[in-house]
Design a protein around this motif. Structure first.
Motif, PDB file in Angstrom:
ATOM      1  N   SER A 238      30.988   8.818  48.656  1.00  0.00           N
ATOM      2  CA  SER A 238      29.688   9.108  48.036  1.00  0.00           C
ATOM      3  C   SER A 238      28.729   7.935  48.227  1.00  0.00           C
TER       4      SER A 238
ATOM      5  N   GLN B 264      25.003   5.873  46.407  1.00  0.00           N
ATOM      6  CA  GLN B 264      24.196   5.694  45.209  1.00  0.00           C
ATOM      7  C   GLN B 264      23.099   4.675  45.496  1.00  0.00           C
TER       8      GLN B 264
ATOM      9  N   PHE C  37      28.939   2.944  39.776  1.00  0.00           N
ATOM     10  CA  PHE C  37      30.297   3.127  40.278  1.00  0.00           C
ATOM     11  C   PHE C  37      30.194   4.121  41.427  1.00  0.00           C
ATOM     12  N   VAL C  38      30.529   3.672  42.655  1.00  0.00           N
ATOM     13  CA  VAL C  38      30.383   4.529  43.833  1.00  0.00           C
ATOM     14  C   VAL C  38      31.775   4.934  44.303  1.00  0.00           C
ATOM     15  N   THR C  39      32.109   6.190  44.111  1.00  0.00           N
ATOM     16  CA  THR C  39      33.429   6.677  44.494  1.00  0.00           C
ATOM     17  C   THR C  39      33.534   6.807  46.017  1.00  0.00           C
ATOM     18  N   PRO C  40      34.756   6.825  46.543  1.00  0.00           N
ATOM     19  CA  PRO C  40      34.929   6.999  47.987  1.00  0.00           C
ATOM     20  C   PRO C  40      34.264   8.291  48.473  1.00  0.00           C
TER      21      PRO C  40
ATOM     22  N   ASN D 145      29.569   4.560  50.437  1.00  0.00           N
ATOM     23  CA  ASN D 145      30.977   4.173  50.403  1.00  0.00           C
ATOM     24  C   ASN D 145      31.820   5.152  51.223  1.00  0.00           C
TER      25      ASN D 145
ATOM     26  N   ASN E 243      38.344   4.020  51.171  1.00  0.00           N
ATOM     27  CA  ASN E 243      39.320   4.681  50.307  1.00  0.00           C
ATOM     28  C   ASN E 243      39.383   4.055  48.914  1.00  0.00           C
ATOM     29  N   GLU E 244      38.447   3.153  48.596  1.00  0.00           N
ATOM     30  CA  GLU E 244      38.411   2.473  47.300  1.00  0.00           C
ATOM     31  C   GLU E 244      37.042   2.656  46.640  1.00  0.00           C
ATOM     32  N   PRO E 245      36.986   2.667  45.311  1.00  0.00           N
ATOM     33  CA  PRO E 245      35.689   2.717  44.635  1.00  0.00           C
ATOM     34  C   PRO E 245      34.957   1.389  44.757  1.00  0.00           C
TER      35      PRO E 245
ATOM     36  N   ILE F 141      34.026  -4.525  46.117  1.00  0.00           N
ATOM     37  CA  ILE F 141      35.048  -3.550  46.489  1.00  0.00           C
ATOM     38  C   ILE F 141      36.359  -4.296  46.686  1.00  0.00           C
TER      39      ILE F 141
END
Length: 96
Positions: free
Chosen positions: A83, A85, A78-81, A57, A60-62, A95
């Motif tokens: 990062s 997985q 849940f993949v944060t901006p 990702n 700018n969005e999870p 998204i």
């Protein structure tokens, strides 16, 4: 005078609402990589038929990883901006 202030207040509230609705409907900015496929400025559901599901990702969005191919069912990750997985049983990525 009271009618003028009421009308002004109503117009101001409508303008604020239209700005907030417009911003929430926009796509994420950046790149989302799902199993090696790059999606620029993504928005919505991205299914995959390969396992494990790899998500990078760069937006700018999870991003949410779902167990089914249509972004329904249990949320598996849940993949944060910024990062990444890998999900063994992931079937799709959503998204905003």
């Amino acid at each position: 005078m009271r009618r003028v202030l009421t009308a002004f207040g109503t117009l101001a509230a409508a303008a604020m609402l239209s700005v907030s609705v417009t911003q929430s409907a926009s796509a994420a900015q950046g790149d989302l990589v799902v199993n090696g496929t790059v999606y620029s400025d993504p928005s919505g559901c991205y299914p995959s038929d390969r396992w494990p599901l790899s998500v990078e990702n760069y937006t700018n969005e999870p991003a949410l990883i779902f167990g089914s191919a249509d972004c329904s069912g249990p949320i598996l990750g849940f993949v944060t901006p910024g990062s990444s997985q890998v999900s063994e049983f992931g079937g799709s990525v959503f998204i905003r």
